[in-house]
Design a protein around this motif. Sequence first.
Motif, PDB file in Angstrom:
ATOM      1  N   ARG A  29       0.708  -1.181  -0.238  1.00 12.59           N
ATOM      2  CA  ARG A  29      -0.080   0.151  -0.116  1.00 12.59           C
ATOM      3  C   ARG A  29       0.918   1.359   0.016  1.00 12.59           C
ATOM      4  O   ARG A  29       0.754   2.296  -0.822  1.00 12.59           O
ATOM      5  CB  ARG A  29      -0.934  -0.097   1.184  1.00 12.59           C
ATOM      6  N   ARG A  36      -6.596   0.660  -3.095  1.00 11.73           N
ATOM      7  CA  ARG A  36      -7.314   0.005  -2.001  1.00 11.73           C
ATOM      8  C   ARG A  36      -7.694  -1.525  -2.250  1.00 11.73           C
ATOM      9  O   ARG A  36      -7.725  -2.497  -1.463  1.00 11.73           O
ATOM     10  CB  ARG A  36      -8.605   0.731  -1.640  1.00 11.73           C
ATOM     11  N   ASP A  87      -8.286   9.159  -2.596  1.00 15.99           N
ATOM     12  CA  ASP A  87      -7.162   8.363  -2.005  1.00 15.99           C
ATOM     13  C   ASP A  87      -6.495   9.383  -1.215  1.00 15.99           C
ATOM     14  O   ASP A  87      -5.777  10.069  -1.384  1.00 15.99           O
ATOM     15  CB  ASP A  87      -6.237   7.695  -2.992  1.00 15.99           C
TER      16      ASP A  87
END
Length: 244
Positions: free
Chosen positions: A76, A82, A139
């Motif tokens: 990540r 995600r 994001d």
Amino acid sequence: MHSPPSFLEACWSVVIALAPWLLLGALVAGLLHVLLPPGFVNRQLSGRCSVLKAVLLGLPLPLCSCGVIPAALGLRRDGADRGATVGFLISTPQTGVDSILVSAAFLGWPFALFKVAAAAITGLLGGGLTQRQALGEVDERQDPAAQYQTPRTLPGMAEHSMSILRSIWHWIVLGVLISAAISCFVPSQSLSTLGSLGSMLAMLIIAVPLYVCATGSVPIAAALVASGMPTGSALVFLMAGPAT
């Protein structure tokens, strides 16, 4: 008949079982960060087909429900979106090369292959739903290259791994305490009595908070099947326990 372990003994047992896998997960995260070219994760694990790629990456890795967390957090931070991160988190701890071979040895190849298929499907479903939910949302990550970048050297790998462990250590402590409490008050022998209607749901409720790795849970499942538990309930234990 063995008496249940004390709380401190249960805590130590959980720590001993957890530590190698947690360190392995951090090592995998550091190795991926160092060995993969800059921007590789962002290119491959974001956008179209990112969930599928993350699931295929995770299925053979020998990481448990705790070890997968630093590895997924590392992906990540390096740019995975995600959906890919969630798909990796769901599918990886449910199986692995070692778990597949052990499952085949204890329960047969059809069972082992079905277990792999179930891990892939749940990873794709969870990652896909996350991806769909995230469409159109901003994001919250900053540029991973600016926020988390460390030198791509052995010291850089160690620093990247340690930074991940530092960010989750308090949750690890809480998890150890809860798991130890379950070990004290829910003896494993009680699982073998769940052979009647509703055993799958009962097994799901019991397995979700337990700490069991994908490989270590196979002998337990085999013993439960030998004690009369339906094979489907054993599969629920093998999927839900390691995945959560």
